[in-house]
Write an enzyme that holds these catalytic residues in place. Structure first.
Site, PDB file in Angstrom:
ATOM      1  N   GLU A 220      27.515  32.627  48.884  1.00 58.57           N
ATOM      2  CA  GLU A 220      27.677  33.702  47.892  1.00 58.57           C
ATOM      3  C   GLU A 220      28.006  35.037  48.562  1.00 58.57           C
ATOM      4  O   GLU A 220      27.541  36.099  48.147  1.00 58.57           O
ATOM      5  CB  GLU A 220      26.425  33.797  47.017  1.00 58.57           C
ATOM      6  CG  GLU A 220      26.177  32.516  46.224  1.00 58.57           C
ATOM      7  CD  GLU A 220      24.834  32.497  45.500  1.00 58.57           C
ATOM      8  OE1 GLU A 220      24.207  33.555  45.378  1.00 58.57           O
ATOM      9  OE2 GLU A 220      24.420  31.404  45.063  1.00 58.57           O
ATOM     10  N   GLU A 327      26.116  24.987  43.964  1.00 53.31           N
ATOM     11  CA  GLU A 327      24.918  25.548  43.352  1.00 53.31           C
ATOM     12  C   GLU A 327      25.215  25.926  41.912  1.00 53.31           C
ATOM     13  O   GLU A 327      26.174  26.643  41.635  1.00 53.31           O
ATOM     14  CB  GLU A 327      24.446  26.770  44.147  1.00 53.31           C
ATOM     15  CG  GLU A 327      23.015  27.178  43.880  1.00 53.31           C
ATOM     16  CD  GLU A 327      22.567  28.296  44.817  1.00 53.31           C
ATOM     17  OE1 GLU A 327      22.856  28.209  46.032  1.00 53.31           O
ATOM     18  OE2 GLU A 327      21.952  29.258  44.334  1.00 53.31           O
TER      19      GLU A 327
END
Length: 703
Positions: A220, A327
């Protein structure tokens, strides 16, 4: 064939492994043979499958896992959960023997995730204050239990802040510049990698074979919540730290049971460039993934997931990689009150609706740490919890023939395929300085470069257009070629190129050229000044290095015509045809604005009436104000801090006001444009200059 539901009548599930069949034995410990372009052929080799992995010396089981994950794409998708057997709301033991997933549907996940936080003792099965070796062994024990059931294992890494000693959420200190080679915290980072390597090299089955793990570091990275996030590093720094991590574990520490996953956060607006902005290269990534979470209300989220999965799947096909949904989850789900009771079936239905999007090898959700955020619905949980309201939909998700849990994974024998690793092509990269870095005149700069899969005869560097090549010397560890470079005075306050060439003993020549700048590091000395746009030496490359893009397409450039003073203003070209928002973010290095009460900036609006968002992250809270774009007359805009409010999406901080206390820690400044209902057109141009905080003496900021 559609799966049969096991033990879903509401009774408490018995011990995890007593309920499951005998595990499949791992493949034999075959030698790691390299094979690929340029190699000779034989009748034996011609019939053996060859895959191109990051690690040409990957173990037999690791190579098999790579092939298995490629093979199942489009046929099934593994369901995985973080801490599936070490956290839960319906389980009585968190030692790897029970699972919310098992209790819910009678089967284990097909994929199991943990984090390096367990090695540090911050998450189960590790324990705070316990010796590192003890935490390592506990993590290995629960991973081995999952592996014996045929499970696929993953390891993410929420690394501590190596500069401040804080957590991964502590964004202070420009950490990457300190942990790259030559940085004062590089040895601390190496010790952290040593801990990971020690774990990996001890993770073995009962026969002594290394157990494969999907390792996912620096995830991320296009967000702003981790210290490796977009506002706190350059893209070149990110690329180099990812490469460094792989090379250190693989080449220095002998870790050969890792597959490496790359997973920025969604969305990518249908553009490969957005996904690949910080991509370290095909030689360093096995799995292309993405992370995203649903809020229960955004109907367009499912379409975004499909578009992102489609984009990544096609990239994986072209690059010979694995595509994965690394995710996902439904954020903020409590015991009751979920707004969407069909989340799981909607999501799998959306993925299945597209021939490319459905080709994710796995999808992994997060841990059931507590009832504040529930990612897998529970069955017959104690303390009066009972059955969760999302359980019926999760059962339907489980019974969908496209989803795979432990039973299907075990039957697929992910560790038994006979696969060889392709021979890697030679590659060379400049490690330091990183591209577009500003280097000082006052002291020599250390050049570092590394050639991989090449027997080096010599390595040289040259500067700018000067044809002279200067030698680089192999360091004491035999890892990097290095040289000390002292810039000439003629290069001060200007940019130049640096070219490194690696000459192979077989006649191959590898070359890379980067741009660097010489002089004082760009930036304003006054902490109250966000930007005057006069410190970038007229270079748009330096400007780009100082800001990080977000959302839809935009481009920022220095403009000598549209300004309020000095040499340059900022031109901001935007297009809102994708997600409907776009922006640029600058790291403010924890500036102290507690003595100011207003923000002022020069703005030339475009009359579009789109929503302009000025965002200031103060002590971790994203405060926003919204100057109008209805007019097209340039002028100075003053915004009292009392008019800033937490961003609408930051519900946990709703109602808070900017105080002197949180103004002591200004972490980032952002300019965004959001699509506004009823406005015509999606593109426009804005101009900014002289952005700064100040105090006009009128007060208005609480303590």
């Amino acid at each position: 064939m559609r799966k049969k539901i096991k033990r879903v009548s509401g009774m408490v599930a018995v011990s995890l492994f007593a309920a499951l069949v005998t595990p499949v034995m791992a493949a034999g410990n075959a030698d790691s043979i390299t094979w690929g372009p340029g190699a000779g052929k034989s009748s034996y080799m011609a019939n053996v499958r060859v895959e191109n992995l990051v690690d040409k010396h990957a173990t037999a089981e690791t190579r098999s896992l790579f092939a298995y994950l490629k093979d199942i794409r489009g046929k099934e998708i593994l369901f995985g959960q973080q801490h599936a057997t070490t956290e839960g709301l319906s389980i009585t033991a968190k030692d790897g023997t029970q699972s919310d997933v098992l209790n819910a549907v009678g089967d284990l996940p097909g994929l199991f995730g943990w984090d390096t936080l367990s090695l540090e003792g911050h998450e189960k099965p590790g324990a705070g204050g316990a010796p590192m070796g003890q935490n390592r062994d506990k993590l290995i024990a629960v991973m081995k239990l999952a592996y014996k059931e045929g499970g696929v294992l993953t390891l993410s890494s929420h690394m501590p802040n190596f500069v401040t000693g804080g957590s991964f959420y502590d964004t202070k200190g420009n950490v990457l510049s300190h942990i790259l080679p030559g940085g004062d915290k590089n040895s601390d980072f190496n010790r952290f990698l040593d801990m990971i390597a020690d774990f990996a090299n001890h993770l073995k089955d009962e026969s002594g074979r290394a157990i494969p793990v999907i390792f996912r570091p620096f995830h991320e990275q296009n967000g702003g919540w981790f210290w490796w996030g977009a506002p706190y590093r350059t893209k070149e720094q990110y690329i180099q730290i990812y490469r460094y991590t792989v090379e250190y574990l693989r080449d220095k520490k002998g870790v050969h049971n890792f597959l490496y996953a790359f997973s920025p956060g969604s969305p990518f607006n249908g553009t490969e460039a957005a996904f690949l902005e910080t991509y370290p290269g095909d030689d360093y990534v096995d799995i292309l993934g993405f992370d995203t979470y649903y809020d229960g209300t955004s109907a367009g989220w499912f379409d975004t997931v499909v578009n992102d999965a489609k984009l990544i799947s096609r990239l994986a096909d072209r690059k010979g990689k694995i595509a994965a949904f690394t995710e996902f989850g439904y954020s903020g789900v409590k015991q009751t009150g979920a707004k969407d009771l069909q989340f799981y079936t909607k999501l799998i239905g959306a993925l299945k609706s597209d021939q490319d999007a459905k080709r994710m090898a796995y999808m992994q959700t997060w841990a059931n740490f507590n009832t504040d955020s529930i990612f897998v619905p529970y069955r017959n949980a104690p303390n009066g919890l009972g059955d969760h309201e999302l359980l019926p939909d999760f059962v339907k998700y489980y019974t969908d023939s496209f989803t795979s849990f432990s039973d299907e994974v075990r039957a697929g024998k992910p560790y038994s395929r006979k696969v060889l690793a392709a021979r890697e092509q030679p590659f060379m990269h400049i490690v330091t300085p990183t591209g577009n870095q500003t280097v000082p005149m006052s002291s020599p700069t250390v050049l570092r470069a590394r050639a991989v899969n090449q027997k080096v005869k010599k390595m040289t560097y040259r500067i700018g257009n000067d044809p002279a090549e200067y030698p680089m010397i192999l360091d004491a560890e035999g890892f990097y070629y290095t040289a000390d470079w002292s810039p000439s005075a003629a290069l001060e306050e200007s940019g130049t190129t640096m070219t490194v060439k690696s000459y192979g003993k077989n006649g191959t020549v590898l070359s890379q050229t980067i741009q660097v700048f010489v002089g004082d590091v760009q930036g304003n000395t006054d902490p109250l000044v966000v930007d005057t746009f006069d410190t970038y030496k007229g270079s748009n490359e330096l400007l780009d290095a100082a800001y990080s893009p977000a959302g839809d397409f935009n481009a920022i450039t220095l403009d000598p015509e549209h300004k309020n003073g000095g040499k340059y203003g900022l031109r901001f070209d935007y297009n809102l045809s994708g997600q409907g928002y776009t922006g640029q973010i600058k790291n403010m290095n924890n500036a102290d604005w507690s003595g100011a009460n207003k923000l002022k900036l020069w703005l030339a609006p475009d009359g579009s009436n789109q929503k302009l968002v000025i965002q200031v992250n103060a002590s971790g809270i994203s405060f926003e104000a919204y100057p109008s774009l209805a007019a097209d007359t340039a002028g100075v805009v003053e915004i009292p801090f009392s008019q800033f409010a937490p961003a609408p999406w930051d519900t946990s901080n709703a109602g808070k006001v900017m105080s002197k206390e949180n103004l002591k820690d200004i972490r980032s400044f952002g300019i965004y444009v959001n699509k506004k209902e009823g406005t015509a057109g999606n593109s426009g141009t804005l101009y900014f200059d002289e952005i700064q905080a100040y105090n006009d003496g009128t007060g208005g900021v609480p303590n």
